[in-house]
Design an enzyme around this catalytic site. Sequence first.
Site, short mmCIF file in Angstrom:
data_model
loop_
_atom_site.label_atom_id
_atom_site.label_comp_id
_atom_site.label_asym_id
_atom_site.label_seq_id
_atom_site.Cartn_x
_atom_site.Cartn_y
_atom_site.Cartn_z
N GLY A 275 0.85 -1.20 0.00
CA GLY A 275 0.00 0.00 0.00
C GLY A 275 0.88 1.24 0.00
CB CYS A 352 -10.64 22.80 19.41
SG CYS A 352 -11.30 24.22 18.56
C1 LIG Z 1 -2.60 -2.28 5.57
C2 LIG Z 1 -2.36 -3.61 4.97
C3 LIG Z 1 -1.51 -3.76 3.87
C4 LIG Z 1 -0.70 -2.62 3.30
O1 LIG Z 1 0.31 -2.23 4.15
P1 LIG Z 1 1.40 -1.14 3.70
O2 LIG Z 1 2.27 -0.97 4.85
O3 LIG Z 1 0.64 0.09 3.35
O4 LIG Z 1 2.11 -1.70 2.51
C5 LIG Z 1 -1.39 -5.01 3.30
N1 LIG Z 1 -2.07 -6.08 3.80
C6 LIG Z 1 -2.89 -5.98 4.85
C7 LIG Z 1 -3.61 -7.16 5.34
C8 LIG Z 1 -3.06 -4.75 5.47
O5 LIG Z 1 -3.86 -4.65 6.54
#
Ligand SMILES: *Cc1c(COP(=O)(O)O)cnc(C)c1O
Length: 424
Positions: A275, A352
């Site tokens: 991600g 705030c």
């Molecule tokens: C959040 C998540 C990802 C992505 O993680 P990154 O650190 O953004 O690469 C992948 N797999 C699962 C199951 C996640 O919860």
Amino acid sequence: MHQDGLHVEGVALADVAARFGTPCYVYSRAALTAAYAAYRAALQAHGMADRSLICYAVKANSNLAILNVFARLGAGFDIVSGGELARVLAAGGAAEKVVFSGVGKSRAEMRAALEAGIHCFNVESASELGRLSEVAGSVGRRAPVSLRVNPDVDPKTHPYISTGLKNAKFGVAFDDAFELYRRAASLPHIAVKGIDCHIGSQLLDPAPAAEATDKVLALVDRLAAAGIRLEHIDLGGGMGIQYRADEPAPAASAYLAPMLEKLAARRERLMFEPGRSLVGNAGLLLTRVDVLKPGAEKHFAVVDAAMNDLMRPALYDAWHEIVRVMRSGIPRDGADDTTDAAMAYEIVGPICESGDFLGHDRHLALNEGDLLAVQSAGAYGMSMASNYNSRPRAAEVMIDGDAVHLIRRREEIPQLFALESMLP
Ligand SMILES: *Cc1c(COP(=O)(O)O)cnc(C)c1O
């Protein structure tokens, strides 16, 4: 820096701010594409590109235009809710390339994913497995599943984004996984497909993921010996990115190599769920300095972006580089951020809460009205944004060469309470 200040691809950020206002998220299509290509190149270098699938973790940034850029590149998607499934499908993503993660999938979400025909459910508990089997039976399908195993390795990252330790809420305890696979294999409405593991986020050291890979592979072999043959191995996401100059992140090739070396000789398909590493450095948050407020011990720069726009500093004490967009407009001629004109500022939002800050102790030469860019804000920025303090959410823009595309309009005030009603 150009005369007209910082650019993203061929477009001056000052022009973006003039046209769309601030706060505004700005993404680069070229940077998104390059981050995906780096992942692919690492797989290619180990001869594994043809039998692997990169599933972009939608929660990092779920704007339709971003999902669509990745869909066009051939990516799959890692989702954690029915809402994310709907977004992926609306953005032109292929259901058969979707994996569904998360500890608390509802029956309605399971049904929607089965009906869409997703690739796999990453199941995180015995209870979920039973429920999924029931739901699949009720719609006359077999649910494809992986178990998300928790390998109990320390990813050495922030505790809020560590997910693979024994006490985490995520995944099936490693020691219970074998028995749960046997149960899964015996259920009529479950099709055992693979195994999944995701140990945390913003990982800078490749060793924990490599250690987790060893554990996963040992379990895959033990299962095969018991007659349960898995088709794919999903090693999750988590690769870190560079947020600050003194904390470099490894290149994708270097981060992935120790894992890929262990996988090269195997026959299973590989999957990854990155991600942050695909979007984090492809986006920034543009904000304008509203008020400069000198204090006895600290000087404050109140900007028009706040913790509702970018929650990471407040939530994780995360560090984002903050730079001025323009060199001009500094109090003294020729001054820049390394000279006397600069002061140490607390860069804060108007909300705030004392936790509402974007950066502490930043050495900048500022005037009211200056534009700032909060860097590396493409991941877990807009996707975590809220309306706290009844603030409309920011606009989002994607730059593609010289073209500027508005990919989400700024929210308007009537939209903030459009779903609410008063008592009769
Ligand atoms: C959040 C998540 C990802 C992505 O993680 P990154 O650190 O953004 O690469 C992948 N797999 C699962 C199951 C996640 O919860």
